[in-house]
Design a protein around this motif. Structure first.
Motif, PDB file in Angstrom:
ATOM      1  N   ARG A 210       0.855  -1.192   0.000  1.00 34.08           N
ATOM      2  CA  ARG A 210       0.000   0.000   0.000  1.00 34.08           C
ATOM      3  C   ARG A 210       0.885   1.234   0.000  1.00 34.08           C
ATOM      4  O   ARG A 210       1.658   1.437   0.945  1.00 34.08           O
ATOM      5  CB  ARG A 210      -0.896   0.020   1.245  1.00 34.08           C
ATOM      6  CG  ARG A 210      -1.726  -1.249   1.438  1.00 34.08           C
ATOM      7  CD  ARG A 210      -3.032  -1.167   0.670  1.00 34.08           C
ATOM      8  NE  ARG A 210      -3.726  -2.447   0.650  1.00 34.08           N
ATOM      9  CZ  ARG A 210      -4.871  -2.688   1.284  1.00 34.08           C
ATOM     10  NH1 ARG A 210      -5.432  -1.743   1.995  1.00 34.08           N
ATOM     11  NH2 ARG A 210      -5.456  -3.866   1.186  1.00 34.08           N
ATOM     12  N   HIS A 219      -0.337   1.445  10.201  1.00 32.75           N
ATOM     13  CA  HIS A 219      -0.186   1.253   8.759  1.00 32.75           C
ATOM     14  C   HIS A 219       1.257   0.935   8.387  1.00 32.75           C
ATOM     15  O   HIS A 219       2.180   1.604   8.836  1.00 32.75           O
ATOM     16  CB  HIS A 219      -0.624   2.500   7.986  1.00 32.75           C
ATOM     17  CG  HIS A 219      -2.100   2.708   7.975  1.00 32.75           C
ATOM     18  ND1 HIS A 219      -2.737   3.531   8.866  1.00 32.75           N
ATOM     19  CD2 HIS A 219      -3.067   2.167   7.188  1.00 32.75           C
ATOM     20  CE1 HIS A 219      -4.046   3.500   8.629  1.00 32.75           C
ATOM     21  NE2 HIS A 219      -4.274   2.674   7.630  1.00 32.75           N
ATOM     22  N   LEU A 220       1.406  -0.073   7.547  1.00 34.82           N
ATOM     23  CA  LEU A 220       2.695  -0.408   6.964  1.00 34.82           C
ATOM     24  C   LEU A 220       2.565  -0.227   5.455  1.00 34.82           C
ATOM     25  O   LEU A 220       1.450  -0.298   4.928  1.00 34.82           O
ATOM     26  CB  LEU A 220       3.035  -1.874   7.253  1.00 34.82           C
ATOM     27  CG  LEU A 220       3.238  -2.259   8.715  1.00 34.82           C
ATOM     28  CD1 LEU A 220       3.066  -3.760   8.898  1.00 34.82           C
ATOM     29  CD2 LEU A 220       4.624  -1.817   9.175  1.00 34.82           C
ATOM     30  N   ALA A 223       2.519  -5.112   4.103  1.00 32.11           N
ATOM     31  CA  ALA A 223       1.888  -5.839   5.203  1.00 32.11           C
ATOM     32  C   ALA A 223       1.638  -7.284   4.758  1.00 32.11           C
ATOM     33  O   ALA A 223       1.834  -7.626   3.595  1.00 32.11           O
ATOM     34  CB  ALA A 223       0.581  -5.159   5.595  1.00 32.11           C
ATOM     35  N   GLU A 353      -9.491  -1.566  13.125  1.00 29.58           N
ATOM     36  CA  GLU A 353      -9.996  -2.560  12.166  1.00 29.58           C
ATOM     37  C   GLU A 353      -8.972  -3.676  11.958  1.00 29.58           C
ATOM     38  O   GLU A 353      -7.786  -3.422  11.823  1.00 29.58           O
ATOM     39  CB  GLU A 353     -10.250  -1.845  10.826  1.00 29.58           C
ATOM     40  CG  GLU A 353     -10.644  -2.794   9.712  1.00 29.58           C
ATOM     41  CD  GLU A 353     -10.612  -2.129   8.332  1.00 29.58           C
ATOM     42  OE1 GLU A 353     -11.015  -0.945   8.224  1.00 29.58           O
ATOM     43  OE2 GLU A 353     -10.184  -2.800   7.375  1.00 29.58           O
ATOM     44  N   LEU A 354      -9.470  -4.913  11.931  1.00 26.95           N
ATOM     45  CA  LEU A 354      -8.586  -6.052  11.682  1.00 26.95           C
ATOM     46  C   LEU A 354      -8.810  -6.655  10.308  1.00 26.95           C
ATOM     47  O   LEU A 354      -7.895  -7.217   9.706  1.00 26.95           O
ATOM     48  CB  LEU A 354      -8.825  -7.169  12.714  1.00 26.95           C
ATOM     49  CG  LEU A 354      -8.489  -6.899  14.173  1.00 26.95           C
ATOM     50  CD1 LEU A 354      -8.744  -8.155  14.999  1.00 26.95           C
ATOM     51  CD2 LEU A 354      -7.040  -6.471  14.309  1.00 26.95           C
ATOM     52  N   SER A 356     -11.550  -6.701   6.562  1.00 26.57           N
ATOM     53  CA  SER A 356     -12.704  -6.281   5.771  1.00 26.57           C
ATOM     54  C   SER A 356     -13.112  -7.431   4.878  1.00 26.57           C
ATOM     55  O   SER A 356     -12.253  -8.152   4.361  1.00 26.57           O
ATOM     56  CB  SER A 356     -12.359  -5.088   4.872  1.00 26.57           C
ATOM     57  OG  SER A 356     -12.244  -3.924   5.637  1.00 26.57           O
ATOM     58  N   ARG A 404      -1.679  -6.600  12.328  1.00 27.56           N
ATOM     59  CA  ARG A 404      -2.656  -6.016  13.262  1.00 27.56           C
ATOM     60  C   ARG A 404      -3.208  -7.077  14.207  1.00 27.56           C
ATOM     61  O   ARG A 404      -3.514  -6.790  15.364  1.00 27.56           O
ATOM     62  CB  ARG A 404      -3.789  -5.341  12.493  1.00 27.56           C
ATOM     63  CG  ARG A 404      -3.335  -4.060  11.832  1.00 27.56           C
ATOM     64  CD  ARG A 404      -4.525  -3.245  11.401  1.00 27.56           C
ATOM     65  NE  ARG A 404      -4.098  -2.152  10.533  1.00 27.56           N
ATOM     66  CZ  ARG A 404      -4.942  -1.364   9.900  1.00 27.56           C
ATOM     67  NH1 ARG A 404      -6.252  -1.541  10.016  1.00 27.56           N
ATOM     68  NH2 ARG A 404      -4.486  -0.404   9.132  1.00 27.56           N
TER      69      ARG A 404
HETATM   70  P1  ATP Z   1      -7.587   1.021   7.280  1.00 27.17           P
HETATM   71  O1  ATP Z   1      -8.860   1.701   6.940  1.00 27.17           O
HETATM   72  O2  ATP Z   1      -7.473   0.679   8.737  1.00 27.17           O
HETATM   73  O3  ATP Z   1      -6.371   1.690   6.718  1.00 27.17           O
HETATM   74  P2  ATP Z   1      -8.250  -0.626   5.035  1.00 27.17           P
HETATM   75  O4  ATP Z   1      -9.723  -0.654   5.132  1.00 27.17           O
HETATM   76  O5  ATP Z   1      -7.586   0.296   4.094  1.00 27.17           O
HETATM   77  O6  ATP Z   1      -7.623  -0.407   6.516  1.00 27.17           O
HETATM   78  P3  ATP Z   1      -8.390  -3.172   3.762  1.00 27.17           P
HETATM   79  O7  ATP Z   1      -8.103  -2.780   2.367  1.00 27.17           O
HETATM   80  O8  ATP Z   1      -9.781  -3.389   4.177  1.00 27.17           O
HETATM   81  O9  ATP Z   1      -7.694  -2.097   4.732  1.00 27.17           O
HETATM   82  O10 ATP Z   1      -7.462  -4.440   4.095  1.00 27.17           O
HETATM   83  C1  ATP Z   1      -7.891  -5.527   4.918  1.00 27.17           C
HETATM   84  C2  ATP Z   1      -7.038  -5.633   6.162  1.00 27.17           C
HETATM   85  O11 ATP Z   1      -5.648  -5.660   5.835  1.00 27.17           O
HETATM   86  C3  ATP Z   1      -7.173  -4.449   7.097  1.00 27.17           C
HETATM   87  O12 ATP Z   1      -8.303  -4.586   7.935  1.00 27.17           O
HETATM   88  C4  ATP Z   1      -5.873  -4.518   7.876  1.00 27.17           C
HETATM   89  O13 ATP Z   1      -5.914  -5.489   8.900  1.00 27.17           O
HETATM   90  C5  ATP Z   1      -4.888  -4.987   6.831  1.00 27.17           C
HETATM   91  N1  ATP Z   1      -4.203  -3.825   6.238  1.00 27.17           N
HETATM   92  C6  ATP Z   1      -4.604  -3.106   5.188  1.00 27.17           C
HETATM   93  N2  ATP Z   1      -3.762  -2.101   4.927  1.00 27.17           N
HETATM   94  C7  ATP Z   1      -2.783  -2.202   5.856  1.00 27.17           C
HETATM   95  C8  ATP Z   1      -1.604  -1.454   6.120  1.00 27.17           C
HETATM   96  N3  ATP Z   1      -1.269  -0.399   5.358  1.00 27.17           N
HETATM   97  N4  ATP Z   1      -0.826  -1.835   7.150  1.00 27.17           N
HETATM   98  C9  ATP Z   1      -1.156  -2.892   7.925  1.00 27.17           C
HETATM   99  N5  ATP Z   1      -2.254  -3.634   7.713  1.00 27.17           N
HETATM  100  C10 ATP Z   1      -3.061  -3.308   6.705  1.00 27.17           C
END
Ligand code: ATP
Ligand code: MG
Length: 430
Positions: A210, A219-220, A223, A353-354, A356, A404
């Motif tokens: 990402r 955020h990483l 990930a 959030e863990l 989606s 996470r």
């Molecule tokens: P957030 O809104 O918390 O940034 P997201 O909704 O963008 O998360 P999703 O695309 O739904 O993230 O990705 C599913 C899961 O992958 C997230 O719930 C999270 O646990 C993990 N994840 C997503 N992006 C990251 C990130 N940049 N760093 C760490 N974990 C991530």
């Protein structure tokens, strides 16, 4: 033969141990070395008048964190760690550590996270840091085992891709011969294609990338995502799988990692109980309205402050369900009776959030319509859409962030602590 330090007992007359010099104490006529391997620490007691000359020579030049091999007699010694000590017949420096050390492994001097990450190889020598990665390994083992047991097929999808999953801007472009390419932000489209391939139940544990310019503690830029997709399933089916996996991962860590949990000083480790509450998005917004100062209304994303306010109210893991279709990706299936909401969910820990997930739209015409409604061009999704024209079963799935999961399980304050070599906006080395 070298034996692990935790297996050395006074019942063994002599032993050979190998490890790192944790501490050197020279009291004149008597010196002590504490030697550490990943199983524990042993005291090496050196009465200078009684040990061979090469032992004294090695003692003189050895530095903390050097690797040594010690052979000697094991004696009971109440005051020493583990109730025993080693009196060396031989002490060999296998690899001498430079001084000063970039990081104090014995943790007497606290270090900033950045210093720790710069010298990660030294940082992970600390039992409490190693414990995080041993627990992460155990949790991942439990998850792999669950999938295997439940008949999932482990898949590996490409990380070099031509198109965005969600048409977003969070993509890292890469040089790919003469073409434009990106690092994949999610295996989403590929795992859905495997439903068209008839695989029915697939999972992948792999990297996601990402390019978000968030400099946050959760955020990483690289990930690890635990992803599943299941055919002939709806969102409620895969939510049950998700809560079962969370419970299994916690329970396995609880059973198999007591020493690691003790190293982390986690005395109140609790295995969550399923089922987790299902909180409709509209109700979550009402809770947030009462709990935070900034304005929030139906249709908004749930901000980090809102996440924390709702989390405080819920107290444990919970799902947010029935999201407005407008703020979820085009591939989420809308409810038949009210298309303004969709069969999407987030799994939440009180802190963040863990995961989606959603039931996906598997009907070609509806999917094309939903892509257009998001202002995206269906033509640029042809590789993804094609399988939907040749027999696509209904399906649902989710993505769960491994870092996470570990971060929240262990109460770590920064997600970077749950990954060995984090990648963030400022960190590309080591
Ligand atoms: P957030 O809104 O918390 O940034 P997201 O909704 O963008 O998360 P999703 O695309 O739904 O993230 O990705 C599913 C899961 O992958 C997230 O719930 C999270 O646990 C993990 N994840 C997503 N992006 C990251 C990130 N940049 N760093 C760490 N974990 C991530
Ligand atoms: Mg999400």
């Amino acid at each position: 033969m070298r034996i692990p330090i935790n297996e050395v007992t006074p019942a063994i007359p002599s032993a050979e141990v190998c490890g790192w010099v944790h501490e050197v104490r020279d009291l004149g006529g008597l010196a002590f070395l504490l030697v550490r391997d990943r199983t524990g620490i042993i005291q090496v007691t050196i009465p200078k008048k009684k040990v061979p000359e090469p032992v004294l020579a090695a003692l003189k030049s050895v530095s903390r964190e050097s690797v040594v091999r010690v052979t000697g007699a094991v004696k009971a010694m109440e005051k020493a760690p583990g109730g025993r000590e080693l009196v060396p017949e031989s002490l060999v420096i296998v690899s001498l550590a430079e001084t000063p050390l970039p990081l104090d492994v014995s943790e007497k001097v606290p270090a900033e996270l950045d210093t720790r990450l710069d010298a990660r190889f030294l940082d992970v020598r600390r039992p409490r840091v190693a414990a995080v990665f041993e627990i992460r390994s155990a949790a991942m083992h439990a998850i792999h085992q669950y999938f295997h047991h439940e008949g999932f097929t482990a898949i590996t999808t490409p990380k070099i891709v031509a198109a965005a999953t969600e048409g977003g801007t969070e993509l890292f472009p890469i040089a790919y011969f003469d073409k434009e390419a990106f690092l994949n932000q999610s295996p989403q489209l590929y795992k859905q294609m495997m439903m068209a391939a008839g695989c029915e139940k697939v999972y992948e544990i792999g990297p996601i990338f990402r390019a978000e310019e968030h400099n946050t503690t959760k955020h990483l830029n690289e990930a690890t995502s635990i992803d599943i997709e299941v055919s002939f399933a709806d969102h409620t089916d895969v939510m049950r799988i998700l809560e079962e996996i969370i419970v299994k991962a916690y329970a396995y860590v609880y059973r198999s990692c007591p020493d690691q949990l003790a190293n982390l000083e986690i005395a109140d480790f609790a295995v969550p109980k399923a089922p987790f509450p299902r909180l409709p998005y509209a109700e979550a917004i009402e809770i947030a309205k009462k709990g935070i100062d900034e304005p929030i209304k139906y249709g908004d994303d749930i901000s980090p402050a809102a996440e924390r306010a709702i989390g405080a109210e819920m107290g444990g893991h919970y799902f947010i369900v029935d999201w407005p279709s407008e703020i979820r990706p085009y591939y989420a299936m809308h409810y038949e009776n009210d298309p303004s909401i969709c069969k999407a969910f987030d799994l939440m820990h009180p802190r963040m959030e863990l995961s989606s997930g959603a039931q996906r739209e598997h009907r070609y015409d509806k999917l094309v319509q939903q892509i257009s409604q998001k202002g995206l061009n269906p033509e640029s999704f042809e590789f993804y859409l094609r399988p939907f024209r040749y027999g696509m079963p209904p399906h649902a799935g989710w993505g769960l962030g491994a870092e996470r999961l570990v971060m929240t399980m262990l109460g770590l304050s920064n997600v970077r602590e749950a990954v060995l070599f984090p990648r963030d906006m400022h960190r590309l080395v080591p």
